[in-house]
Scaffold this motif. Structure first.
Motif, PDB file in Angstrom:
ATOM      1  N   SER A 152       0.908  -1.394   0.045  1.00 40.84           N
ATOM      2  CA  SER A 152       0.108   0.076   0.110  1.00 40.84           C
ATOM      3  C   SER A 152       0.676   1.192  -0.146  1.00 40.84           C
ATOM      4  O   SER A 152       1.985   1.271   0.485  1.00 40.84           O
ATOM      5  CB  SER A 152      -0.935  -0.037   1.269  1.00 40.84           C
ATOM      6  OG  SER A 152      -0.070  -0.007   2.277  1.00 40.84           O
ATOM      7  N   LEU A 153       0.268   2.265  -0.579  1.00 40.98           N
ATOM      8  CA  LEU A 153       1.161   3.729  -0.674  1.00 40.98           C
ATOM      9  C   LEU A 153       1.149   4.148   0.937  1.00 40.98           C
ATOM     10  O   LEU A 153       2.017   4.909   1.240  1.00 40.98           O
ATOM     11  CB  LEU A 153       0.360   4.521  -1.484  1.00 40.98           C
ATOM     12  CG  LEU A 153       0.961   5.926  -1.692  1.00 40.98           C
ATOM     13  CD1 LEU A 153       2.236   5.798  -2.282  1.00 40.98           C
ATOM     14  CD2 LEU A 153       0.002   6.988  -2.547  1.00 40.98           C
TER      15      LEU A 153
ATOM     16  N   ASP B  63       1.239  -5.079  -7.954  1.00 39.88           N
ATOM     17  CA  ASP B  63       0.705  -4.975  -6.589  1.00 39.88           C
ATOM     18  C   ASP B  63       1.495  -3.963  -5.932  1.00 39.88           C
ATOM     19  O   ASP B  63       1.553  -4.184  -4.492  1.00 39.88           O
ATOM     20  CB  ASP B  63       0.544  -6.276  -6.033  1.00 39.88           C
ATOM     21  CG  ASP B  63      -0.616  -7.142  -6.532  1.00 39.88           C
ATOM     22  OD1 ASP B  63      -1.248  -6.512  -7.033  1.00 39.88           O
ATOM     23  OD2 ASP B  63      -0.462  -8.422  -6.457  1.00 39.88           O
ATOM     24  N   ILE B  64       2.138  -2.930  -6.430  1.00 41.04           N
ATOM     25  CA  ILE B  64       2.777  -2.018  -5.783  1.00 41.04           C
ATOM     26  C   ILE B  64       1.972  -0.815  -5.836  1.00 41.04           C
ATOM     27  O   ILE B  64       1.892  -0.189  -7.136  1.00 41.04           O
ATOM     28  CB  ILE B  64       4.216  -1.536  -6.430  1.00 41.04           C
ATOM     29  CG1 ILE B  64       5.042  -2.814  -6.143  1.00 41.04           C
ATOM     30  CG2 ILE B  64       4.899  -0.584  -5.440  1.00 41.04           C
ATOM     31  CD1 ILE B  64       6.479  -2.786  -6.826  1.00 41.04           C
ATOM     32  N   GLY B  65       1.478  -0.123  -4.622  1.00 39.45           N
ATOM     33  CA  GLY B  65       0.789   0.998  -4.786  1.00 39.45           C
ATOM     34  C   GLY B  65       1.492   2.324  -5.021  1.00 39.45           C
ATOM     35  O   GLY B  65       2.390   2.450  -4.667  1.00 39.45           O
TER      36      GLY B  65
ATOM     37  N   LEU C 202       5.979   6.808  -4.445  1.00 33.75           N
ATOM     38  CA  LEU C 202       6.169   5.224  -4.214  1.00 33.75           C
ATOM     39  C   LEU C 202       6.076   5.303  -2.652  1.00 33.75           C
ATOM     40  O   LEU C 202       6.212   6.307  -1.682  1.00 33.75           O
ATOM     41  CB  LEU C 202       7.589   5.086  -4.306  1.00 33.75           C
ATOM     42  CG  LEU C 202       7.929   5.251  -5.817  1.00 33.75           C
ATOM     43  CD1 LEU C 202       9.524   4.819  -6.236  1.00 33.75           C
ATOM     44  CD2 LEU C 202       7.150   4.600  -7.066  1.00 33.75           C
ATOM     45  N   PRO C 203       5.526   4.007  -2.208  1.00 33.09           N
ATOM     46  CA  PRO C 203       5.598   3.904  -0.958  1.00 33.09           C
ATOM     47  C   PRO C 203       6.767   3.915   0.004  1.00 33.09           C
ATOM     48  O   PRO C 203       7.925   3.633  -0.495  1.00 33.09           O
ATOM     49  CB  PRO C 203       5.261   2.402  -0.844  1.00 33.09           C
ATOM     50  CG  PRO C 203       4.368   1.895  -2.251  1.00 33.09           C
ATOM     51  CD  PRO C 203       5.291   2.700  -2.977  1.00 33.09           C
TER      52      PRO C 203
ATOM     53  N   THR D  60       8.266  11.014  -3.306  1.00 30.35           N
ATOM     54  CA  THR D  60       8.031  11.381  -4.811  1.00 30.35           C
ATOM     55  C   THR D  60       9.232  11.813  -5.996  1.00 30.35           C
ATOM     56  O   THR D  60      10.016  12.447  -5.774  1.00 30.35           O
ATOM     57  CB  THR D  60       7.119  12.818  -4.693  1.00 30.35           C
ATOM     58  OG1 THR D  60       6.243  12.444  -3.761  1.00 30.35           O
ATOM     59  CG2 THR D  60       6.572  13.076  -6.274  1.00 30.35           C
ATOM     60  N   VAL D  61       9.230  10.777  -6.873  1.00 32.41           N
ATOM     61  CA  VAL D  61      10.026  10.821  -7.994  1.00 32.41           C
ATOM     62  C   VAL D  61       9.574  11.747  -8.891  1.00 32.41           C
ATOM     63  O   VAL D  61       8.139  11.940  -9.259  1.00 32.41           O
ATOM     64  CB  VAL D  61      10.455   9.353  -8.711  1.00 32.41           C
ATOM     65  CG1 VAL D  61      10.981   8.615  -7.288  1.00 32.41           C
ATOM     66  CG2 VAL D  61       9.568   8.728  -9.186  1.00 32.41           C
TER      67      VAL D  61
END
Length: 365
Positions: free
Chosen positions: A3-4, A297-299, A334-335, A280-281
């Motif tokens: 999850s993020l 499955d990467i938020g 990204l998380p 944040t990229v």
């Protein structure tokens, strides 16, 4: 699914809420007062005034500083819309300057130009994603032009500049305790200030302008925090240093392992400590990267896909902000939250690298 965001609410919070409910004191009271004092002490401010949410904190700070009808406030177009909405709630007008391409925070030079052009009355600086803005320059600009200086630190709990917490450098600082923030009260906000008169006006404003039992000296709102929220806040505040340390630990791994991969990464500025509310990229093919990661499955999240002055609520607002508009097309969060495991971070890094490898192979072909 990685999850993020993952709010951490557990037994200590349940117990604190149960105590408030059992005692029957649900509206602003002892828990709120204790939370105000504890949070002000944490950031190093003289006063804290708790509010129902972060937007209310911004509105309250502006009102307490005397910003109102006929005034203009220079701010960023690249933030959650609440930043600008609060200015309008105070019957003032937002003036949008451009942002720094590296930090994505309000650019001091662009802001100073806007101050001169619009004869502004205040600057509202946002510490976006937990990255401290260049407060030393904004303090200079505010002092030189006799402006009020407000910090929107809604995403920056625990961020510092030369050891000084953000939110305490301007005339007032505002925090949010929304569930996804670095700490939460469910919903809630806080105004911090070293100015006793500002704190007093803020305290009146959040309680219908009240100065006595049924005496109301000024117009105000019901922006009071509940005791339930205050109780959760006291518990969460004890965990906040750990939460921020874990976010920084996770961010360090991401910075180290994604370095050199053609992404613009959120490096902390020298002398600052980033709070990493978001990692944040910036990447020109943001949407493709987002899709690839979500298939694994990467938020992810896009904060924010549209600059404020391009929103329908601000139709007709004129602003020349090419850096902000480019950022809106390229940012991807990204998380980075404290609940991530080492394996989660490895999965995130591998997912990004897999996408970038495929993207560059396609270019080479």
């Amino acid at each position: 699914m990685i999850s993020l965001a993952a709010p951490d609410i557990g037994e200590p919070e349940f117990e604190s809420v149960e105590d408030v409910i059992k005692e029957g004191r649900l509206v602003a009271g002892e828990e709120v007062e204790q939370f105000e004092a504890a949070f002000a002490e944490y950031v190093g401010a003289e006063h804290g005034v708790a509010t129902v949410n972060g937007t209310a904190a911004l509105h309250t700070a502006l009102e307490a500083l005397g910003i109102g009808e006929g005034d203009s406030v220079v701010t960023t177009p690249f933030s959650f819309i609440a930043t600008a909405n609060a200015i309008r709630f105070a019957n003032a007008e937002p003036v949008f300057a451009d942002i720094d391409p590296e930090t994505l925070n309000l650019d001091p030079d662009s802001a100073e130009e806007a101050v001169r052009e619009h004869d502004a009355d205040a600057i509202l600086v946002v510490h976006l994603y937990g990255q401290p803005a260049r407060m030393e320059r904004f303090r200079e600009i505010a002092d030189a032009h006799d402006l009020a200086l407000i910090e929107d630190a809604a995403q920056a709990h625990g961020a510092t500049i030369d050891g000084e917490h953000v939110g305490t450098i301007g005339d007032a600082g505002c925090f949010s305790f929304y569930p996804t923030k670095n700490m939460t009260t469910g919903e809630g906000g806080m105004v911090v200030t070293d100015d006793e008169a500002v704190a007093r006006r803020a305290d009146q404003f959040i309680n219908h302008g009240r100065t006595g039992s049924y005496t109301h000296a000024t117009l105000g709102h019901n922006y009071r925090m509940t005791n339930i929220a205050g109780a959760i806040g006291l518990t969460q505040l004890q965990k906040l240093p750990y939460y921020v340390d874990q976010r920084r630990r996770n961010a360090r791994r991401l910075l180290e392992e994604l370095d050199g991969n053609r992404l613009a990464l959120p490096e902390p500025r020298p002398g600052t400590k980033h709070a990493y509310h978001q990692f944040t990229v910036q990447y020109p093919q943001r949407n493709a990267l987002k899709l690839d990661l979500e298939e694994r499955d990467i938020g992810t999240g896009v904060y924010y896909p549209t600059t404020i002055h391009r929103q329908g609520a601000y139709a007709g607002e004129e602003a020349t902000t090419p850096v902000a508009e480019r950022a809106a097309d390229q940012v991807l969060s990204l998380p980075v939250h404290p609940g991530l495991t080492d394996e989660d971070i490895t999965t995130i890094v591998e997912g990004v690298e897999r996408h970038l490898t495929r993207a560059w192979e396609a270019i080479d072909e």
